[in-house]
Design a protein around this motif. Structure first.
Motif, mmCIF file in Angstrom:
data_model
loop_
_atom_site.group_PDB
_atom_site.id
_atom_site.type_symbol
_atom_site.label_atom_id
_atom_site.label_comp_id
_atom_site.label_asym_id
_atom_site.label_seq_id
_atom_site.Cartn_x
_atom_site.Cartn_y
_atom_site.Cartn_z
ATOM 1 N N LEU A 264 44.226 -19.677 -20.905
ATOM 2 C CA LEU A 264 44.808 -19.396 -19.590
ATOM 3 C C LEU A 264 44.032 -20.082 -18.470
ATOM 4 O O LEU A 264 44.626 -20.593 -17.514
ATOM 5 C CB LEU A 264 44.874 -17.885 -19.351
ATOM 6 C CG LEU A 264 45.831 -17.105 -20.264
ATOM 7 C CD1 LEU A 264 45.793 -15.620 -19.939
ATOM 8 C CD2 LEU A 264 47.260 -17.632 -20.144
ATOM 9 N N GLU A 265 42.712 -20.108 -18.597
ATOM 10 C CA GLU A 265 41.920 -20.790 -17.568
ATOM 11 C C GLU A 265 42.175 -22.289 -17.601
ATOM 12 O O GLU A 265 42.206 -22.940 -16.545
ATOM 13 C CB GLU A 265 40.434 -20.488 -17.780
ATOM 14 C CG GLU A 265 40.060 -19.065 -17.411
ATOM 15 C CD GLU A 265 38.581 -18.770 -17.527
ATOM 16 O OE1 GLU A 265 38.120 -17.782 -16.928
ATOM 17 O OE2 GLU A 265 37.879 -19.540 -18.231
ATOM 18 N N GLY B 44 45.052 -23.112 -15.526
ATOM 19 C CA GLY B 44 44.943 -22.857 -14.098
ATOM 20 C C GLY B 44 44.997 -21.408 -13.664
ATOM 21 O O GLY B 44 45.046 -21.129 -12.456
ATOM 22 N N CYS B 45 44.978 -20.486 -14.597
ATOM 23 C CA CYS B 45 45.026 -19.059 -14.245
ATOM 24 C C CYS B 45 43.626 -18.529 -13.958
ATOM 25 O O CYS B 45 42.637 -18.996 -14.522
ATOM 26 C CB CYS B 45 45.625 -18.242 -15.391
ATOM 27 S SG CYS B 45 47.333 -18.661 -15.796
ATOM 28 N N VAL B 46 43.547 -17.558 -13.078
ATOM 29 C CA VAL B 46 42.303 -16.825 -12.842
ATOM 30 C C VAL B 46 42.389 -15.555 -13.683
ATOM 31 O O VAL B 46 43.262 -14.718 -13.470
ATOM 32 C CB VAL B 46 42.129 -16.472 -11.352
ATOM 33 C CG1 VAL B 46 40.861 -15.642 -11.154
ATOM 34 C CG2 VAL B 46 42.080 -17.742 -10.512
ATOM 35 N N VAL B 47 41.499 -15.429 -14.649
ATOM 36 C CA VAL B 47 41.591 -14.338 -15.625
ATOM 37 C C VAL B 47 40.548 -13.272 -15.342
ATOM 38 O O VAL B 47 39.363 -13.568 -15.152
ATOM 39 C CB VAL B 47 41.408 -14.878 -17.058
ATOM 40 C CG1 VAL B 47 41.559 -13.743 -18.072
ATOM 41 C CG2 VAL B 47 42.419 -15.987 -17.350
ATOM 42 N N HIS C 253 46.954 -6.664 -10.396
ATOM 43 C CA HIS C 253 47.021 -7.969 -11.054
ATOM 44 C C HIS C 253 48.458 -8.491 -11.042
ATOM 45 O O HIS C 253 49.412 -7.713 -11.155
ATOM 46 C CB HIS C 253 46.516 -7.871 -12.489
ATOM 47 C CG HIS C 253 45.062 -7.518 -12.586
ATOM 48 N ND1 HIS C 253 44.602 -6.218 -12.519
ATOM 49 C CD2 HIS C 253 43.966 -8.308 -12.724
ATOM 50 C CE1 HIS C 253 43.277 -6.225 -12.624
ATOM 51 N NE2 HIS C 253 42.865 -7.474 -12.742
ATOM 52 N N ASP C 254 48.597 -9.789 -10.927
ATOM 53 C CA ASP C 254 49.933 -10.388 -10.891
ATOM 54 C C ASP C 254 50.648 -10.279 -12.225
ATOM 55 O O ASP C 254 51.876 -10.140 -12.285
ATOM 56 C CB ASP C 254 49.848 -11.870 -10.501
ATOM 57 C CG ASP C 254 49.304 -12.057 -9.098
ATOM 58 O OD1 ASP C 254 49.594 -11.200 -8.240
ATOM 59 O OD2 ASP C 254 48.601 -13.052 -8.861
ATOM 60 N N ARG D 266 55.123 -6.016 -15.264
ATOM 61 C CA ARG D 266 54.276 -7.217 -15.159
ATOM 62 C C ARG D 266 53.578 -7.557 -16.471
ATOM 63 O O ARG D 266 52.677 -8.394 -16.490
ATOM 64 C CB ARG D 266 53.200 -7.022 -14.085
ATOM 65 C CG ARG D 266 53.713 -6.712 -12.695
ATOM 66 C CD ARG D 266 52.598 -6.813 -11.657
ATOM 67 N NE ARG D 266 51.381 -6.123 -12.043
ATOM 68 C CZ ARG D 266 51.157 -4.814 -11.873
ATOM 69 N NH1 ARG D 266 52.092 -4.046 -11.325
ATOM 70 N NH2 ARG D 266 50.011 -4.269 -12.248
ATOM 71 N N PHE E 103 54.494 -15.301 -21.642
ATOM 72 C CA PHE E 103 53.860 -15.673 -20.380
ATOM 73 C C PHE E 103 53.749 -17.191 -20.253
ATOM 74 O O PHE E 103 54.039 -17.764 -19.198
ATOM 75 C CB PHE E 103 52.473 -15.036 -20.283
ATOM 76 C CG PHE E 103 51.771 -15.305 -18.986
ATOM 77 C CD1 PHE E 103 52.164 -14.659 -17.826
ATOM 78 C CD2 PHE E 103 50.728 -16.210 -18.920
ATOM 79 C CE1 PHE E 103 51.532 -14.904 -16.614
ATOM 80 C CE2 PHE E 103 50.084 -16.471 -17.717
ATOM 81 C CZ PHE E 103 50.485 -15.816 -16.559
ATOM 82 N N LEU F 194 54.623 -19.420 -16.890
ATOM 83 C CA LEU F 194 53.961 -20.674 -16.532
ATOM 84 C C LEU F 194 54.866 -21.880 -16.734
ATOM 85 O O LEU F 194 54.619 -22.954 -16.176
ATOM 86 C CB LEU F 194 52.676 -20.846 -17.347
ATOM 87 C CG LEU F 194 51.586 -19.791 -17.138
ATOM 88 C CD1 LEU F 194 50.326 -20.203 -17.892
ATOM 89 C CD2 LEU F 194 51.279 -19.595 -15.660
#
Length: 236
Positions: A21-22, A25-28, A64-65, A95, A102, A107
């Motif tokens: 995920l990182e 580009g995700c902030v985990v 959290h999103d 969510r 996901f 994404l």
């Protein structure tokens, strides 16, 4: 959402989800307040205890999103059953996604930049298939992995026989179902079996290991997180 089985027995899967995920580009974040989702309690009739865990989970993931789980069964529990346990869980249920959902639906990617030069077969787990309806999303992700040779099972929709406490309460039936699934896996000639739930991989992988088949069970996340820079060696 690591899930308690993954966090306890398969932490490499949770780490792979974070790396993947990182990379995309995700902030985990990993909320330390998370515990069991309550599925085991719910399935064995402890509805009040399950509701308590559901509210705890909703609180842990508030703000959290998206909540991403490497487990169709746990994601299915949160999304499908939480709203009936407590109105306080509706937000988190809306969510929550299984990993392949996901990646593909949120994404919008199927090629995650993975490299995994091995012959692989995929087992679609019951909850991801029947509760969440993930369809061919995991297969689309696997087909985009460079170097990977995907060989499909002849009866992919057949249950592996785990089913949580089903394997304990109905051991003979579970073992017979497992034997059918292992035969299907071995017929593909694959060296790696993958799935979106470590519970099923534990069941099938355990059987394959006891028979010394040389087939390795590996979570989908670990394949998708693998790159040429950090190759995973598919040796037992």
């Amino acid at each position: 959402m690591a899930t308690c089985l993954t966090d306890t027995f398969y932490p490499d899967t949770a780490r792979a989800v974070v790396r993947l995920l990182e990379r995309l580009g995700c902030v985990v974040d990993f909320p330390k307040g998370q515990t069991c989702c309550g599925q085991m309690h719910y399935n064995t009739g402890y509805r009040r205890e399950a509701a308590t865990l559901a509210r705890r989970t909703a609180k842990a993931f508030a703000g959290h999103d998206a909540v991403v789980a490497p487990s169709g069964s746990c994601a299915g529990m949160v999304r499908d059953l939480y709203p009936g346990l407590s109105r306080l869980t509706v937000g988190v249920a809306d969510r929550t996604y299984e990993l392949s959902e996901f990646l593909v639906d949120v994404l919008g990617v199927t090629d995650v930049g993975a490299y995994f030069p091995h012959r692989v077969t995929y087992h679609p787990t019951c909850h991801s298939l029947r509760v969440l309806g993930v369809g061919d999303k995991p297969l689309r992700l696997l087909r985009a992995v460079r170097g990977l040779e995907l060989v499909e099972l002849s009866a992919p929709e057949s249950c592996c026989g785990f089913g949580g406490t089903f394997a304990v309460k109905n051991a003979d039936t579970s073992t017979a179902m497992l034997a059918d699934k292992m035969r299907d896996v071995l017929d593909t000639g694959a060296r790696v079996l993958t799935a979106g739930d470590n519970s099923c991989l534990m069941h099938i992988g355990g059987g394959l290991s006891r028979l010394s088949t040389g087939v390795r069970a590996l979570h989908l996340a670990e394949i998708l997180a693998s790159t040429e820079e950090e190759p995973w060696a598919a040796t037992p």
